[in-house]
Design a protein around this motif. Structure first.
Motif, PDB file in Angstrom:
ATOM      1  N   GLU A   1       0.848  -1.194   0.000  1.00 40.66           N
ATOM      2  CA  GLU A   1       0.000   0.000   0.000  1.00 40.66           C
ATOM      3  C   GLU A   1       0.886   1.247   0.000  1.00 40.66           C
ATOM      4  O   GLU A   1       2.083   1.183   0.267  1.00 40.66           O
ATOM      5  CB  GLU A   1      -0.904   0.001   1.232  1.00 40.66           C
ATOM      6  CG  GLU A   1      -1.851  -1.182   1.330  1.00 40.66           C
ATOM      7  CD  GLU A   1      -3.035  -1.058   0.381  1.00 40.66           C
ATOM      8  OE1 GLU A   1      -3.160   0.016  -0.255  1.00 40.66           O
ATOM      9  OE2 GLU A   1      -3.808  -2.024   0.280  1.00 40.66           O
ATOM     10  N   GLN A   2       0.258   2.394  -0.266  1.00 34.75           N
ATOM     11  CA  GLN A   2       0.986   3.661  -0.260  1.00 34.75           C
ATOM     12  C   GLN A   2       1.736   3.872   1.056  1.00 34.75           C
ATOM     13  O   GLN A   2       2.917   4.245   1.069  1.00 34.75           O
ATOM     14  CB  GLN A   2      -0.007   4.805  -0.476  1.00 34.75           C
ATOM     15  CG  GLN A   2       0.560   6.211  -0.251  1.00 34.75           C
ATOM     16  CD  GLN A   2       1.296   6.744  -1.449  1.00 34.75           C
ATOM     17  OE1 GLN A   2       0.851   6.547  -2.572  1.00 34.75           O
ATOM     18  NE2 GLN A   2       2.413   7.417  -1.225  1.00 34.75           N
ATOM     19  N   SER A   3       1.082   3.626   2.165  1.00 31.74           N
ATOM     20  CA  SER A   3       1.699   3.833   3.473  1.00 31.74           C
ATOM     21  C   SER A   3       2.896   2.916   3.685  1.00 31.74           C
ATOM     22  O   SER A   3       3.890   3.302   4.324  1.00 31.74           O
ATOM     23  CB  SER A   3       0.667   3.607   4.585  1.00 31.74           C
ATOM     24  OG  SER A   3       0.125   2.298   4.528  1.00 31.74           O
ATOM     25  N   GLU A   4       2.833   1.698   3.143  1.00 35.00           N
ATOM     26  CA  GLU A   4       3.946   0.767   3.288  1.00 35.00           C
ATOM     27  C   GLU A   4       5.156   1.210   2.469  1.00 35.00           C
ATOM     28  O   GLU A   4       6.302   1.087   2.914  1.00 35.00           O
ATOM     29  CB  GLU A   4       3.515  -0.637   2.876  1.00 35.00           C
ATOM     30  CG  GLU A   4       2.485  -1.267   3.801  1.00 35.00           C
ATOM     31  CD  GLU A   4       2.064  -2.647   3.329  1.00 35.00           C
ATOM     32  OE1 GLU A   4       2.592  -3.635   3.880  1.00 35.00           O
ATOM     33  OE2 GLU A   4       1.225  -2.737   2.408  1.00 35.00           O
ATOM     34  N   TRP A   5       4.908   1.716   1.259  1.00 30.16           N
ATOM     35  CA  TRP A   5       5.995   2.277   0.465  1.00 30.16           C
ATOM     36  C   TRP A   5       6.680   3.403   1.229  1.00 30.16           C
ATOM     37  O   TRP A   5       7.919   3.500   1.270  1.00 30.16           O
ATOM     38  CB  TRP A   5       5.475   2.812  -0.867  1.00 30.16           C
ATOM     39  CG  TRP A   5       5.280   1.787  -1.938  1.00 30.16           C
ATOM     40  CD1 TRP A   5       4.103   1.285  -2.393  1.00 30.16           C
ATOM     41  CD2 TRP A   5       6.305   1.123  -2.694  1.00 30.16           C
ATOM     42  NE1 TRP A   5       4.311   0.354  -3.383  1.00 30.16           N
ATOM     43  CE2 TRP A   5       5.656   0.236  -3.591  1.00 30.16           C
ATOM     44  CE3 TRP A   5       7.692   1.194  -2.703  1.00 30.16           C
ATOM     45  CZ2 TRP A   5       6.361  -0.556  -4.482  1.00 30.16           C
ATOM     46  CZ3 TRP A   5       8.400   0.389  -3.591  1.00 30.16           C
ATOM     47  CH2 TRP A   5       7.729  -0.474  -4.462  1.00 30.16           C
ATOM     48  N   THR A   6       5.876   4.268   1.852  1.00 32.58           N
ATOM     49  CA  THR A   6       6.429   5.393   2.606  1.00 32.58           C
ATOM     50  C   THR A   6       7.275   4.915   3.775  1.00 32.58           C
ATOM     51  O   THR A   6       8.383   5.425   4.013  1.00 32.58           O
ATOM     52  CB  THR A   6       5.298   6.300   3.120  1.00 32.58           C
ATOM     53  OG1 THR A   6       4.526   6.774   2.002  1.00 32.58           O
ATOM     54  CG2 THR A   6       5.846   7.495   3.882  1.00 32.58           C
TER      55      THR A   6
END
Length: 294
Positions: free
Chosen positions: A138-143
């Motif tokens: 997810e986006q948050s995991e990439w971050t």
């Protein structure tokens, strides 16, 4: 510079000498053309080999740098990128990638100019990535993974989006648009020269030192192998005249158009067409905005 006229009316660069500077608008224009053409060829071949593969466009950023820290920060980001690519959830299902570096200049405060270095990625992943709940990010995991790789105590901005490989229009989500974004200049010409002499000299000095030894675009995985198999010339230090091998030099005509620089108007003007070879000095890139040159 010498151009020859194609039968379709386009002008093709025939002969010139490039300085290869990272900040030269002309050299950057040719590098970007060559990188874009090569990348589009690579994408077509990659999709033939892996027709079920999917593309993601990823942008990784960090906080702005000062002129004193920019070179060090770019080096630190490059090492962080290597760490990120080796994380299991990132490397799993990853077929290949294309990476480019871009630096923008923030000079709203001329007393404290800062620089924003960031990486663009075009990731080519197996189709299973999107259905694998254990490895899908997810986006948050990439971050969080980028923060971990970068080793910082703040949340860096990360942008990730799926790319439509078969889009008929060049919209922001199309593969063509993502390829061109990845292959564009390291630094925009407008960021370098603004007419404020002191500011421009400072920015040029900082960027020349910071970008020395860096690459505009690099390849990994399947794309690196395909570049070797296709024997593609190095877009960074290779021939910047032939940016697209699709044109047949045997079909080139001899009619030419001469453009000369007018220092008072600070622009090029077209001279009456003639026959033979022509030469002129380039001091700006606005003459290429019409898109008729190749």
């Amino acid at each position: 510079m010498t151009f020859k006229k194609l039968p379709n009316g386009r002008l093709k660069l025939f002969q010139t000498w490039f300085c290869k500077s990272k900040l030269c608008p002309l050299c950057n224009w040719r590098r970007s053309l060559k990188s874009s053409n090569q990348l589009q060829e690579l994408l077509q071949v990659a999709l033939q080999k892996e027709p079920q593969g999917r593309f993601l466009f990823l942008t990784l950023t960090q906080e702005n740098s000062t002129g004193e820290t920019l070179k060090q920060d770019i080096s630190r980001m490059s090492k962080a990128v290597n760490r990120l690519l080796n994380y299991k959830k990132v490397s799993q299902n990853l077929l290949g990638y294309v990476r480019s570096l871009e630096v923008t200049v923030n000079d709203q405060d001329l007393e404290n100019i800062t620089y924003h270095a960031h990486f663009h990625f075009l990731l080519f992943r197996k189709r299973e990535y999107f259905s694998d709940s254990q490895n899908y990010l997810e986006q948050s995991e990439w971050t969080n993974l980028w923060r971990r790789a970068l080793k910082v105590d703040y949340q860096p901005i990360v942008h990730i989006q799926a790319v439509k490989k078969n889009s008929k229009r060049q919209n922001k989500n199309s593969l063509l648009s993502a390829a061109q974004e990845t292959a564009k200049y390291q630094v925009k010409s407008a960021d370098i020269l603004t007419g404020f002499a002191d500011r421009d000299l400072e920015v040029i000095d900082v960027l020349e030192k910071a970008l020395s030894g860096t690459r505009q675009i690099s390849f990994g995985g399947l794309f690196k192998k395909l570049r070797h198999d296709l024997q593609l010339d190095d877009a960074e230090n290779g021939d910047l005249i032939d940016t697209d091998s699709s044109d047949d030099d045997a079909e080139l005509g001899t009619e030419v158009v001469i453009a000369r620089w007018d220092w008072k108007r600070r622009d090029y003007y077209i001279v009456k067409p003639t026959q033979g070879i022509f030469s002129f000095q380039v001091g700006d890139t606005r003459c290429y905005s019409s898109g008729v040159l190749s």
